[in-house]
Design a protein around this motif. Sequence first.
Motif, mmCIF file in Angstrom:
data_model
loop_
_atom_site.group_PDB
_atom_site.id
_atom_site.type_symbol
_atom_site.label_atom_id
_atom_site.label_comp_id
_atom_site.label_asym_id
_atom_site.label_seq_id
_atom_site.Cartn_x
_atom_site.Cartn_y
_atom_site.Cartn_z
ATOM 1 N N UNK A 92 -30.468 -44.154 -43.920
ATOM 2 C CA UNK A 92 -29.485 -43.572 -43.006
ATOM 3 C C UNK A 92 -29.919 -42.178 -42.557
ATOM 4 N N UNK A 93 -30.514 -41.409 -43.475
ATOM 5 C CA UNK A 93 -31.006 -40.090 -43.096
ATOM 6 C C UNK A 93 -32.158 -40.215 -42.109
ATOM 7 N N UNK A 94 -33.011 -41.209 -42.312
ATOM 8 C CA UNK A 94 -34.104 -41.447 -41.370
ATOM 9 C C UNK A 94 -33.552 -41.756 -39.980
ATOM 10 N N UNK A 95 -32.480 -42.541 -39.932
ATOM 11 C CA UNK A 95 -31.868 -42.850 -38.639
ATOM 12 C C UNK A 95 -31.315 -41.591 -37.980
ATOM 13 N N UNK A 96 -30.655 -40.741 -38.763
ATOM 14 C CA UNK A 96 -30.111 -39.506 -38.201
ATOM 15 C C UNK A 96 -31.231 -38.603 -37.686
ATOM 16 N N UNK A 97 -32.329 -38.536 -38.446
ATOM 17 C CA UNK A 97 -33.462 -37.717 -38.014
ATOM 18 C C UNK A 97 -34.077 -38.266 -36.723
ATOM 19 N N UNK A 98 -34.162 -39.593 -36.639
ATOM 20 C CA UNK A 98 -34.712 -40.212 -35.431
ATOM 21 C C UNK A 98 -33.818 -39.917 -34.231
ATOM 22 N N UNK A 99 -32.508 -40.046 -34.422
ATOM 23 C CA UNK A 99 -31.570 -39.765 -33.336
ATOM 24 C C UNK A 99 -31.661 -38.307 -32.899
ATOM 25 N N UNK A 100 -31.785 -37.393 -33.860
ATOM 26 C CA UNK A 100 -31.904 -35.974 -33.535
ATOM 27 C C UNK A 100 -33.191 -35.704 -32.760
ATOM 28 N N UNK A 101 -34.270 -36.382 -33.154
ATOM 29 C CA UNK A 101 -35.547 -36.220 -32.463
ATOM 30 C C UNK A 101 -35.447 -36.696 -31.017
ATOM 31 N N UNK A 102 -34.827 -37.850 -30.819
ATOM 32 C CA UNK A 102 -34.661 -38.373 -29.462
ATOM 33 C C UNK A 102 -33.735 -37.485 -28.633
ATOM 34 N N UNK A 103 -32.718 -36.924 -29.272
ATOM 35 C CA UNK A 103 -31.806 -36.033 -28.551
ATOM 36 C C UNK A 103 -32.547 -34.792 -28.058
ATOM 37 N N UNK A 104 -33.418 -34.251 -28.899
ATOM 38 C CA UNK A 104 -34.220 -33.094 -28.494
ATOM 39 C C UNK A 104 -35.108 -33.444 -27.308
ATOM 40 N N UNK A 105 -35.691 -34.642 -27.352
ATOM 41 C CA UNK A 105 -36.547 -35.102 -26.256
ATOM 42 C C UNK A 105 -35.750 -35.224 -24.961
ATOM 43 N N UNK A 106 -34.570 -35.828 -25.048
ATOM 44 C CA UNK A 106 -33.745 -36.020 -23.855
ATOM 45 C C UNK A 106 -33.224 -34.702 -23.298
#
Length: 216
Positions: A92-106
């Motif tokens: 779940x933490x990996x998913x949150x980190x992935x979402x945060x990474x994509x948010x930064x990209x967007x």
Amino acid sequence: MKLFALLLLLTLAIVGVNDRALAQSQPVKDAAGVARNGEANKPAAEKPSLNPNDARTAAQLFEDADKYLEKKFAEFENRHMPFDARLSDKIKQEQRDLAASYATLLAARQLEGQDVYYLGLLYNLARNFDAALETMRRFLAENPKATGEPAQNARAIIVIQAAKKGLLEEAGSRLAEYAKDQPQLAEDRYTLENWVGVGYFKIKRRRRGSSSATQS
């Protein structure tokens, strides 16, 4: 995209449907069993690195992050790997980190329309709730005629986060808009109403406490 009810559960930080399904189909193993397969002893996963040249759309980035748990849990089931709460938390933490990474990209792009909406969903999935609130406010402000699922999900996130901050006028206004639009599920509407109700209850309790302190 997942049903609206599941998005709301994610907003409330409640365990998702896929996690519950795995827990039912795959008995929980003890930590020693996980360690024998090497998963529990692995160091914490590094946060995903950004690829500034990633050309995927906002919707595609959100879908990838949103489906992360489902894919990982399916992988564990297919490989008949043991599973416990600690490993679940790690994924779940990996998913949150992935979402945060994509948010930064967007966020580095020039966004408009539903791209802003998907940015808000990514912030919400990453549990960056302040950013999710501001982004969904922006989405509705820039798209005042928005209806349907995007508008409803944006309103739900605003209602919850505004209520948590004590911004009950805003929460109540968005709740009224939500009640007039579709789609909506009875349990979701009840949950949103409960958030606003709890907010007003807390204010009344603080006022009573202040009044009692003044009188004493």
